[in-house]
Design an enzyme around this catalytic site. Structure first.
Site, PDB file in Angstrom:
ATOM      1  N   CYS A  93       0.785  -1.225   0.000  1.00 34.94           N
ATOM      2  CA  CYS A  93       0.000   0.000   0.000  1.00 34.94           C
ATOM      3  C   CYS A  93       0.823   1.285   0.000  1.00 34.94           C
ATOM      4  O   CYS A  93       0.305   2.340  -0.342  1.00 34.94           O
ATOM      5  CB  CYS A  93      -0.952  -0.002   1.201  1.00 34.94           C
ATOM      6  N   PHE A 144     -10.602  -4.247  -0.935  1.00 39.52           N
ATOM      7  CA  PHE A 144      -9.563  -4.047  -1.949  1.00 39.52           C
ATOM      8  C   PHE A 144     -10.142  -4.034  -3.359  1.00 39.52           C
ATOM      9  O   PHE A 144     -11.182  -4.637  -3.628  1.00 39.52           O
ATOM     10  CB  PHE A 144      -8.491  -5.135  -1.825  1.00 39.52           C
ATOM     11  N   HIS A 232      -3.321   7.773   2.256  1.00 42.25           N
ATOM     12  CA  HIS A 232      -3.754   6.487   1.720  1.00 42.25           C
ATOM     13  C   HIS A 232      -4.827   5.899   2.641  1.00 42.25           C
ATOM     14  O   HIS A 232      -4.569   5.652   3.823  1.00 42.25           O
ATOM     15  CB  HIS A 232      -2.576   5.519   1.631  1.00 42.25           C
ATOM     16  N   ASN A 265      -9.584   0.222  -1.367  1.00 44.93           N
ATOM     17  CA  ASN A 265      -8.134   0.263  -1.189  1.00 44.93           C
ATOM     18  C   ASN A 265      -7.523  -0.404  -2.420  1.00 44.93           C
ATOM     19  O   ASN A 265      -7.621  -1.614  -2.592  1.00 44.93           O
ATOM     20  CB  ASN A 265      -7.744  -0.471   0.087  1.00 44.93           C
TER      21      ASN A 265
END
Length: 310
Positions: A93, A144, A232, A265
């Site tokens: 990430c 995700f 993030h 994500n």
């Protein structure tokens, strides 16, 4: 991931099947195709010919092969054969911010250079069939996503031709000793298995304030609310903890929350999606001059860049 892929590769739905070969057959071409699409859109908006790109930084945790996707991407885009290539594999990430830091260093140390940073990820390597024994897998499947992003980085922009919107001023990478098992990824015959420790949000909360202050000190900044924030969005809990710990005003993490809602994500791509939304916000009158771009990943590793709106 789609129904068509599962119909073509039904073994992906069978627990314990050795499917790494099939997963790579899907992922290797897919991530380069996504990176190509993002790069072409980026180059078009940049306004200069692809031949003017001197370096490529390619980030992915979703492919495994030699040569890597950096070469395939450069070939697909028709870049010069002497383009300088850097491949950043399996950073997870924080890879997007690492890519920005590496591209910044290349641009500042090679006058006239223009660096294409491309990130591309797919969840296919980590897909696992549903199991009552692993209800947590459903969280990962929901959180995700797949995608790609691209940006051009350079120094001394050509006035009238290039339109930079953000300066990468100062970058720091830091790992937290003794936390290497909190985010754990293992490659096996079934693909990649990820485990996220429940203490990840707490570890970030315990260390984020000092990390941010280290970046802010370079510009003599002291108030967290005087900055814009491109964070993030690893998950809602991380954003909530950061907002609470730093006592940020409501709305400071809006671009991160919007990105998480719209795309999930998307690993290394996600910070660039946040910065794209941030670009829209910074065009409004009365916005902050300075901000922070932050990402967290395996290690536990913190990546941060002090950025300035142009």
């Amino acid at each position: 991931m789609s129904r068509e892929i599962l119909d073509q590769y039904p073994e992906l739905t069978t627990e314990g099947s050795p499917t790494i070969k099939q997963r790579l057959e899907i992922a290797n071409p897919a991530v380069v195709e996504m990176a190509k699409e993002a790069s072409l859109a980026c180059i078009k908006e940049w306004g200069r010919p692809a031949d003017d790109i001197t370096h490529v930084v390619y980030v992915s945790s979703s492919e495994i092969r030699l040569p890597g996707g950096d070469l395939y991407l450069a070939t697909e885009l028709g870049l010069r054969s002497d383009v300088g290539r850097v491949m950043l594999y399996f950073l997870g990430c924080y890879g997007g911010v690492t890519g920005l830091r590496v591209a910044k260093d290349i641009a500042e140390n090679n006058p006239g250079s223009r660096v294409l940073l491309a990130t591309s990820e797919t969840t296919i390597l980590g897909f696992r069939p549903p199991s009552k024994a692993r209800p947590y897998d459903l969280v990962g499947a929901a959180l995700f996503g797949d995608g790609a992003a691209a940006v051009i980085i350079g120094a001394d922009p050509i006035i009238g031709t290039e339109s930079p919107f953000m300066e990468l001023n100062y970058a720091v990478q830091q790992f937290l000793p003794g936390t290497n098992n909190v985010i754990d990824g293992r490659l096996s015959e079934e693909g990649i298995n990820f485990r996220l420790g429940r203490d990840l949000p707490q570890k970030i909360e315990d260390n984020i304030e000092a990390f941010c202050k280290k970046l802010m000190a370079k510009a003599g900044l002291g108030d967290f609310n005087d900055l814009f924030w491109a964070v993030h969005p690893g998950g809602p809990a991380i954003l909530n903890r950061l907002e609470s710990t730093l006592k940020l005003k409501p709305g400071k993490l809006e671009c991160s929350r919007r990105t998480l809602m719209d795309f999930g994500n998307v690993s290394s791509n996600t910070i660039l999606y946040v910065m794209e939304y941030m670009r829209e916000e910074l065009q409004k009158e009365g916005g902050e001059e300075w901000g922070l771009a932050l990402a967290f990943g395996p290690g536990i590793t913190f990546e941060g860049i002090l950025v300035r709106s142009l």
